[in-house]
Scaffold this motif. Structure first.
Motif, mmCIF file in Angstrom:
data_model
loop_
_atom_site.group_PDB
_atom_site.id
_atom_site.type_symbol
_atom_site.label_atom_id
_atom_site.label_comp_id
_atom_site.label_asym_id
_atom_site.label_seq_id
_atom_site.Cartn_x
_atom_site.Cartn_y
_atom_site.Cartn_z
ATOM 1 N N TYR A 93 4.330 13.471 -0.361
ATOM 2 C CA TYR A 93 3.168 14.340 -0.180
ATOM 3 C C TYR A 93 2.756 14.829 -1.561
ATOM 4 C CZ TYR A 93 0.037 17.950 1.568
ATOM 5 O OH TYR A 93 -1.074 18.705 1.827
ATOM 6 N N GLU A 94 1.501 14.630 -1.923
ATOM 7 C CA GLU A 94 1.059 14.957 -3.279
ATOM 8 C C GLU A 94 -0.192 15.812 -3.258
ATOM 9 O OE1 GLU A 94 1.255 12.038 -6.569
ATOM 10 O OE2 GLU A 94 -0.929 12.176 -6.623
ATOM 11 N N ARG A 95 -0.231 16.794 -4.158
ATOM 12 C CA ARG A 95 -1.443 17.569 -4.399
ATOM 13 C C ARG A 95 -2.176 16.893 -5.546
ATOM 14 N NH1 ARG A 95 -3.066 23.258 -3.759
ATOM 15 N NH2 ARG A 95 -4.745 23.670 -5.246
ATOM 16 N N TYR A 96 -3.386 16.432 -5.259
ATOM 17 C CA TYR A 96 -4.144 15.648 -6.232
ATOM 18 C C TYR A 96 -4.457 16.432 -7.505
ATOM 19 C CZ TYR A 96 -8.297 13.961 -8.568
ATOM 20 O OH TYR A 96 -9.195 13.587 -9.543
ATOM 21 N N ASN A 97 -4.352 15.744 -8.640
ATOM 22 C CA ASN A 97 -4.828 16.268 -9.910
ATOM 23 C C ASN A 97 -5.409 15.122 -10.728
ATOM 24 O OD1 ASN A 97 -5.237 18.142 -12.080
ATOM 25 N ND2 ASN A 97 -3.455 19.278 -11.328
ATOM 26 N N LEU A 98 -6.322 15.457 -11.620
ATOM 27 C CA LEU A 98 -6.979 14.450 -12.449
ATOM 28 C C LEU A 98 -5.986 13.872 -13.458
ATOM 29 C CD1 LEU A 98 -9.893 13.328 -12.643
ATOM 30 C CD2 LEU A 98 -10.305 14.946 -14.503
ATOM 31 N N TYR A 99 -6.194 12.613 -13.836
ATOM 32 C CA TYR A 99 -5.321 11.908 -14.777
ATOM 33 C C TYR A 99 -3.889 11.800 -14.253
ATOM 34 C CZ TYR A 99 -8.950 12.504 -18.415
ATOM 35 O OH TYR A 99 -10.116 12.478 -19.142
ATOM 36 N N LEU A 100 -3.716 11.689 -12.943
ATOM 37 C CA LEU A 100 -2.357 11.697 -12.392
ATOM 38 C C LEU A 100 -2.177 10.594 -11.332
ATOM 39 C CD1 LEU A 100 0.279 13.319 -12.734
ATOM 40 C CD2 LEU A 100 -0.424 14.694 -10.769
ATOM 41 N N PRO A 101 -2.180 9.325 -11.746
ATOM 42 C CA PRO A 101 -1.957 8.232 -10.788
ATOM 43 C C PRO A 101 -0.487 7.916 -10.551
ATOM 44 C CG PRO A 101 -2.504 7.318 -12.927
ATOM 45 C CD PRO A 101 -2.549 8.827 -13.081
ATOM 46 N N ALA A 102 0.426 8.697 -11.141
ATOM 47 C CA ALA A 102 1.851 8.377 -11.087
ATOM 48 C C ALA A 102 2.384 8.280 -9.661
ATOM 49 C CB ALA A 102 2.647 9.424 -11.868
ATOM 50 N N GLY A 103 1.924 9.162 -8.783
ATOM 51 C CA GLY A 103 2.386 9.118 -7.406
ATOM 52 C C GLY A 103 2.026 7.809 -6.729
ATOM 53 N N ILE A 104 0.845 7.312 -6.994
ATOM 54 C CA ILE A 104 0.416 6.035 -6.418
ATOM 55 C C ILE A 104 1.272 4.897 -6.967
ATOM 56 C CG2 ILE A 104 -1.497 4.402 -6.204
ATOM 57 C CD1 ILE A 104 -1.886 6.973 -4.583
ATOM 58 N N TRP A 105 1.546 4.937 -8.275
ATOM 59 C CA TRP A 105 2.421 3.900 -8.843
ATOM 60 C C TRP A 105 3.781 3.897 -8.160
ATOM 61 C CZ3 TRP A 105 1.396 5.737 -14.570
ATOM 62 C CH2 TRP A 105 0.081 5.398 -14.925
ATOM 63 N N ALA A 106 4.337 5.081 -7.962
ATOM 64 C CA ALA A 106 5.661 5.188 -7.346
ATOM 65 C C ALA A 106 5.642 4.728 -5.898
ATOM 66 C CB ALA A 106 6.164 6.628 -7.443
ATOM 67 N N LYS A 107 4.612 5.107 -5.188
ATOM 68 C CA LYS A 107 4.559 4.733 -3.774
ATOM 69 C C LYS A 107 4.383 3.219 -3.612
ATOM 70 C CE LYS A 107 0.369 3.742 -1.682
ATOM 71 N NZ LYS A 107 0.091 3.084 -0.393
ATOM 72 N N LYS A 108 3.654 2.583 -4.538
ATOM 73 C CA LYS A 108 3.505 1.135 -4.488
ATOM 74 C C LYS A 108 4.818 0.435 -4.822
ATOM 75 C CE LYS A 108 -1.448 0.743 -5.629
ATOM 76 N NZ LYS A 108 -1.837 -0.312 -4.661
ATOM 77 N N LEU A 109 5.506 0.933 -5.849
ATOM 78 C CA LEU A 109 6.757 0.315 -6.273
ATOM 79 C C LEU A 109 7.821 0.384 -5.183
ATOM 80 C CD1 LEU A 109 8.473 -0.979 -8.530
ATOM 81 C CD2 LEU A 109 9.042 1.347 -9.297
ATOM 82 N N PHE A 110 7.909 1.544 -4.523
ATOM 83 C CA PHE A 110 8.964 1.744 -3.529
ATOM 84 C C PHE A 110 8.465 1.564 -2.094
ATOM 85 C CE2 PHE A 110 10.499 3.937 -7.297
ATOM 86 C CZ PHE A 110 11.829 3.530 -7.351
ATOM 87 N N LYS A 111 7.178 1.172 -1.956
ATOM 88 C CA LYS A 111 6.592 0.916 -0.634
ATOM 89 C C LYS A 111 6.757 2.115 0.310
ATOM 90 C CE LYS A 111 6.897 -4.109 -0.810
ATOM 91 N NZ LYS A 111 6.893 -4.147 -2.287
ATOM 92 N N LEU A 112 6.373 3.283 -0.210
ATOM 93 C CA LEU A 112 6.426 4.522 0.565
ATOM 94 C C LEU A 112 5.029 4.949 0.994
ATOM 95 C CD1 LEU A 112 8.989 6.577 -1.556
ATOM 96 C CD2 LEU A 112 9.355 5.710 0.756
ATOM 97 N N ASN A 113 4.970 5.705 2.052
ATOM 98 C CA ASN A 113 3.721 6.290 2.518
ATOM 99 C C ASN A 113 3.393 7.516 1.655
ATOM 100 O OD1 ASN A 113 1.531 6.589 4.160
ATOM 101 N ND2 ASN A 113 2.667 7.135 6.007
ATOM 102 N N LEU A 114 2.167 7.637 1.181
ATOM 103 C CA LEU A 114 1.762 8.791 0.368
ATOM 104 C C LEU A 114 0.552 9.465 0.992
ATOM 105 C CD1 LEU A 114 1.642 9.262 -3.431
ATOM 106 C CD2 LEU A 114 -0.407 9.803 -2.113
ATOM 107 N N ILE A 115 0.702 10.763 1.286
ATOM 108 C CA ILE A 115 -0.384 11.592 1.799
ATOM 109 C C ILE A 115 -0.900 12.444 0.647
ATOM 110 C CG2 ILE A 115 -1.082 13.270 3.545
ATOM 111 C CD1 ILE A 115 0.021 10.581 4.646
#
Length: 381
Positions: A93-115
């Motif tokens: 679960y992530e609170r969006y911030n600008l210049y912050l794609p790290a959560g998406i990178w992590a969720k793609k790498l580990f194949k996790l669901n990200l809200i």
């Protein structure tokens, strides 16, 4: 469920309140929450900014500051990977911030669901009010993050329209307004009033006072009403307070005007108990004001601007009186209507309190939705 909560908030303010409340609600539902976030806010008092981080960024040229801001994503990507390997969460679960794609990178790498929770269109907001140097990179990070989240939770329908415009399909968007904890924010009894406010009709404002809030005109209104039982209570701080104090003194209203200064979060319910009429003078067009929902939960007669995002929560003559945001003097007219009509006052207060259940405006219900969504999987864009 084991949930990894990721955010980049370093200040201890309304943003941090939202974060704490969601974490508490998820925990109270029996879930384990692992937090990957700056530690600055946890060590600060309520009302503080981002500490040394904010000071360093403010001292740097905008271009350098933004490069470092984006660079933080690589650092936090490593931290997210560490946390995921160690804790094996069921989702992010992530609170969006600008210049912050790290959560998406992590969720793609580990194949996790990200809200992804989205509180404002930060590219547009920062570009308008402070300016952005790395415009193409900033816009890319925003669109990339929104499009690749499994589900996006904008805080208003207005905010949802921004998300949808960049290509996120409506079925992957759910509007989730801010909420309250009804155990702390609820109807008060007359016995909860401080002596100075007993048998008074109290107009209240919560927040950081600015000139455009027109609180000087509210003081003038109180003077013109010539009612010794009419008061203005300001719960907060701001650069115009000294001017307001001087104005109140010059009008002989020292006993009709009170400022609390900064208040610890735990004491906000007590101060809201002192208010009868709550004012929300101005809002950004996409926000879901936390204090507005706390006004509803404590059953206040609300006066607020007639804007699209506010109409998602308030209905004129049901739980509030709405004023033309282009004509601030109309706010004073609505306040005067409530002052002069006890039946209207009581009806608005009752309508406000009922709205919490009508619109499911609690942190627990928000947390339940988050957990349901984390159990689903959407096609990535």
């Amino acid at each position: 469920m084991k949930i990894l909560y990721h955010h980049r908030i370093a200040s201890k303010d309304g943003q941090y309140v939202h974060i704490e409340e969601i974490i508490n609600a998820l925990t109270n539902l029996g879930h384990e929450v692992i937090i990957v976030a700056p530690q600055v806010a946890e060590k600060s008092e309520f009302g503080s900014d981002g500490g040394w981080v904010s000071k360093v960024r403010a001292s740097l040229p905008k271009f350098i500051s933004e490069v470092l801001e984006f660079g933080y994503s690589f650092y936090v990507f490593f931290k997210l990977c560490q946390a995921i390997i160690k804790h094996r969460p069921d989702g992010i679960y992530e609170r969006y911030n600008l210049y912050l794609p790290a959560g998406i990178w992590a969720k793609k790498l580990f194949k996790l669901n990200l809200i992804l929770e989205v509180n404002s269109p930060l590219y547009d907001e920062r570009n308008k009010y402070g300016g952005i140097s790395l415009t193409r990179l900033a816009k890319w990070t925003e669109h990339y993050t929104w499009r690749n989240a499994d589900h996006v939770l904008p805080v208003t329908k207005v905010m949802a329209s921004y998300v949808e415009r960049v290509g996120v399909s409506p079925e992957r968007i759910s509007v989730v307004h801010n909420g309250i904890d009804p155990l702390r924010f609820h109807l008060s009894e007359s016995k909860d009033r401080d002596l100075r406010f007993k048998n008074k009709l109290v107009i209240g404002f919560v927040g950081f006072c600015r000139e455009w809030h027109k609180l000087d005109e509210v003081i003038t209104l109180i003077a013109n009403e010539n009612n010794p039982n009419l008061m203005l209570l300001i719960i907060g701080d701001g650069p115009v307070l000294e001017e307001l104090k001087t104005q109140a003194k010059s009008l002989g209203l020292e006993n009709n005007f009170h400022i609390t200064g900064l208040v610890e979060r735990k004491n906000i319910p007590h101060w809201l108990d002192q208010i009868d009429i709550a004012i929300q003078p101005a809002v950004t067009p996409w926000c879901s004001p936390l204090k507005l929902i706390e006004y509803l939960g404590t059953g206040k007669a609300i006066v607020a601007p007639d804007t699209a995002n506010i109409r998602e929560l308030l209905k004129h003559n049901h739980n509030a009186l709405l004023f033309d945001s282009e004509s601030p003097e109309n706010m004073l007219e609505q306040i005067k209507l409530i002052i002069s009509d006890d039946v209207l006052l009581k009806n608005l207060q009752s309508g406000a309190y009922q709205t919490i259940n009508e619109l499911s405006l609690t942190w627990e219900q928000n947390a339940e939705l988050i957990c349901r969504l984390l159990g689903q999987k959407y096609t990535e864009v």
